[in-house]
Design a protein around this motif. Structure first.
Motif, PDB file in Angstrom:
ATOM      1  N   LEU A  65       0.827  -1.207   0.000  1.00  0.00           N
ATOM      2  CA  LEU A  65       0.000   0.000   0.000  1.00  0.00           C
ATOM      3  C   LEU A  65       0.864   1.262   0.000  1.00  0.00           C
ATOM      4  O   LEU A  65       0.549   2.251  -0.682  1.00  0.00           O
ATOM      5  CB  LEU A  65      -0.929  -0.003   1.212  1.00  0.00           C
ATOM      6  CG  LEU A  65      -2.054  -1.040   1.190  1.00  0.00           C
ATOM      7  CD1 LEU A  65      -2.726  -1.132   2.563  1.00  0.00           C
ATOM      8  CD2 LEU A  65      -3.079  -0.731   0.118  1.00  0.00           C
ATOM      9  N   ALA A  66       1.970   1.242   0.738  1.00  0.00           N
ATOM     10  CA  ALA A  66       2.838   2.412   0.816  1.00  0.00           C
ATOM     11  C   ALA A  66       3.512   2.718  -0.514  1.00  0.00           C
ATOM     12  O   ALA A  66       3.817   3.888  -0.817  1.00  0.00           O
ATOM     13  CB  ALA A  66       3.887   2.203   1.901  1.00  0.00           C
ATOM     14  N   HIS A  67       3.760   1.687  -1.326  1.00  0.00           N
ATOM     15  CA  HIS A  67       4.467   1.889  -2.599  1.00  0.00           C
ATOM     16  C   HIS A  67       3.529   2.063  -3.789  1.00  0.00           C
ATOM     17  O   HIS A  67       3.997   2.222  -4.916  1.00  0.00           O
ATOM     18  CB  HIS A  67       5.408   0.715  -2.860  1.00  0.00           C
ATOM     19  CG  HIS A  67       6.641   0.740  -2.003  1.00  0.00           C
ATOM     20  ND1 HIS A  67       6.722   0.087  -0.799  1.00  0.00           N
ATOM     21  CD2 HIS A  67       7.840   1.375  -2.180  1.00  0.00           C
ATOM     22  CE1 HIS A  67       7.915   0.290  -0.264  1.00  0.00           C
ATOM     23  NE2 HIS A  67       8.611   1.073  -1.067  1.00  0.00           N
ATOM     24  N   LEU A  68       2.227   2.037  -3.552  1.00  0.00           N
ATOM     25  CA  LEU A  68       1.282   2.171  -4.666  1.00  0.00           C
ATOM     26  C   LEU A  68       1.532   3.405  -5.537  1.00  0.00           C
ATOM     27  O   LEU A  68       1.522   3.300  -6.773  1.00  0.00           O
ATOM     28  CB  LEU A  68      -0.155   2.203  -4.135  1.00  0.00           C
ATOM     29  CG  LEU A  68      -0.887   0.870  -3.993  1.00  0.00           C
ATOM     30  CD1 LEU A  68      -2.244   1.093  -3.358  1.00  0.00           C
ATOM     31  CD2 LEU A  68      -1.044   0.180  -5.338  1.00  0.00           C
ATOM     32  N   PRO A  69       1.766   4.597  -4.972  1.00  0.00           N
ATOM     33  CA  PRO A  69       1.914   5.795  -5.811  1.00  0.00           C
ATOM     34  C   PRO A  69       3.052   5.700  -6.820  1.00  0.00           C
ATOM     35  O   PRO A  69       2.991   6.319  -7.890  1.00  0.00           O
ATOM     36  CB  PRO A  69       2.168   6.906  -4.783  1.00  0.00           C
ATOM     37  CG  PRO A  69       1.556   6.405  -3.522  1.00  0.00           C
ATOM     38  CD  PRO A  69       1.804   4.933  -3.530  1.00  0.00           C
TER      39      PRO A  69
END
Length: 524
Positions: free
Chosen positions: A116-120
């Motif tokens: 989730l943290a690396h989605l962007p």
């Protein structure tokens, strides 16, 4: 699980894999730097895949003990397993019950938070990112539901933290923990598709999220909200009951029309297998001390006769042939004396070649049949690949029926109980005759051994009578070639209300720094 990768690379990653066709065959992910993984669409696909591998199912417990062994459903044939400590009340925070579940679950939650943290920064379409977000939120909720069902309140971790930070996270309040799980499931339901192509079976869907929400709300006794979630799955999900109750669990029927969510097992890519057929079949087939999980006589007695009456009220019951004329779900779920199984007629009298006293014996006089593959080949190095059904329409029907009963709508509940009875080939419940005891019995046999019994007992507040019960077995005798069957006591289970939740393992509490150790569950 190979099916999952095919869909991710073909749809979410768009054309990326065409330029990097061997990406999925590269070495373990730990050989790559974290920054490189999130720049490579194929490696991202592998991270998503391995997130599904981390799901904890009852099949993963095979060879140790399954949840059935700590309820009135079952008894482990192996005296050294921790389930026996639970059943006799000889456990404490230092005993290590569920230590691995605690630590492994938080490892999986960390993985979800990391994705989730690396989605962007992922080189994916916005639609692809949103679907992965939905999947990770669903899986995070599923992991937290596992913790919640065992320990109750849990430390709430929703971002990637260092190991030390993870260990200092306090337990959330009950309301906050439930809100976290419901928020994740609601977001997942909004982001996930209603279904996938068959080549992508096993992925989380909108209705898997709603179905898990229904289960959570029911266990919270929020009957109105749980009923609403169940009805949406029933009316819009497109699922139907699989016509053959027994064959529903066979590997050739994986991902059938009743399955809302399951854990996929496969050997061609993920390498994940389980050992259910090896550890729950007779030593006659396996060649080693294999038998672990044995259904109890208590459970056998729950199955009605074919006329819809209990065995002790039915004229169809013959004590010389106690297993004849039973609910077909009994024959589909339990191996009993005289069962035809894998081209053998099972003799379960103690000391027979099928129930040898020199091996782990069928300590109750019964063996598990449900979930097992009757075509399994025991020689060679083959593993078990049948999927573990974690949520199916049958459970949603029962959840909805329980809610309607609690809300005073017995006739609405009866409709869904009768759909299950009709599938099983049992008489329907007549109008005006569905009561609470009938419902409980129906749920008991329909969901037998599937891992929800402890949650049900906690919700109903019946631990003293359903877990702290006298566990019985069948004693098989033979005189002049004629067999007789007698119910005998096997074990008096211990119960205290503190046992509705397990103690947080002492080994986990000791990892917290002084002054930040979370409170233990009441009574422990």
């Amino acid at each position: 699980m190979k099916k999952i990768i095919a869909y991710i690379t073909g749809t979410l990653i768009l054309g990326s894999v065409a330029c990097n066709k061997d990406a999925l065959n590269k070495g373990p992910l730990n050989l790559y730097s974290d920054s490189n993984i999130w720049k490579d669409s194929a490696l991202i696909s592998r991270v998503v895949l391995e997130s599904y591998d981390g799901i904890h199912s009852i099949y993963d417990d095979a060879g140790n003990w399954m949840p059935m062994d700590i309820t009135d459903e079952g008894k482990s044939a192996r005296s050294f397993l921790q389930s026996n400590l639970i059943n006799t009340g000889q456990y404490s925070p230092s005993t290590g019950i569920y230590t691995d579940v605690w630590s492994n679950t938080y490892a999986m939650i960390r993985n979800c938070n990391n994705v989730l943290a690396h989605l962007p920064d992922m080189p994916l379409s916005e639609a692809g990112k949103q679907q992965i977000k939905g999947e990770m939120l669903f899986l995070r909720a599923l992991h937290y539901m596992d913790l919640y069902s065992i320990f109750g309140r849990f430390p709430m971790v929703t971002k990637v933290l260092s190991l030390n930070d993870d260990l200092t996270a306090p337990r959330g309040t009950d309301d906050d923990c439930v809100k976290l799980m419901l928020d994740d499931l609601d977001q997942a339901a909004a982001l996930l598709p209603a279904a996938y192509p068959k080549t992508a079976a096993g992925r989380a869907t909108k209705y898997a999220a709603l179905g898990m929400k229904c289960r959570l709300l029911l266990n919270r006794k929020d009957y109105q909200a749980a009923a609403a979630a169940a009805k949406e799955v029933i009316d819009k999900g497109g699922y139907t009951l699989f016509p053959d109750y027994e064959a529903m669990f066979y590997p050739e029927n994986d991902d059938n029309q009743e399955v809302i969510f399951n854990k996929e097992f496969a050997g061609d890519l993920s390498g994940q297998v389980h050992a259910l057929d090896l550890y729950d079949n007779s030593a006659f087939f396996t060649g080693f001390s294999s038998l672990v999980d044995c259904p109890t006589q208590n459970m056998v007695d729950q199955y009605l006769m074919k006329d819809g009456l209990p065995w002790n009220q039915s004229p169809k019951f013959d004590p010389a042939h106690p297993y004849a004329n039973r609910d077909p779900r009994f024959h589909a779920s339990i191996i009993y004396d005289g069962t035809d199984w894998i081209n053998q007629t099972m003799d379960l009298k103690l000391g027979s070649k099928y129930n040898p006293s020199t091996y782990s014996t069928a300590i109750t006089g019964y063996m598990l049949r449900k979930f097992l593959n009757p075509k399994y080949i025991f020689n060679g190095t083959n593993g078990n690949y049948q999927n573990c059904i974690m949520l199916r329409l049958g459970e949603i029907y029962l959840n909805y029926a329980e809610c309607q009963l609690k809300l005073g709508n017995a006739e609405e509940a009866r409709t869904y109980i009768n759909l299950l009875r009709q599938r099983a080939g049992m008489p329907v419940v007549p109008a005006g005759q569905l009561n609470w005891d009938t419902y409980v019995r129906e749920r008991t046999v329909e969901l037998a051994f599937e891992g929800q019994r402890f949650n049900d007992i906690r919700r109903w507040g019946t631990g003293a009578t359903m877990i702290g019960a006298a566990i019985t077995a069948v004693q098989i005798s033979e005189t002049n070639g004629v067999r007789s069957y007698k119910t005998v006591p096997l074990e008096q289970r211990y119960w205290h209300d503190k046992m509705y939740y397990f103690p947080i393992p002492q080994a986990q509490l000791q990892k917290y720094p002084a002054g930040k150790v979370p409170e233990q569950n009441p009574g422990w």
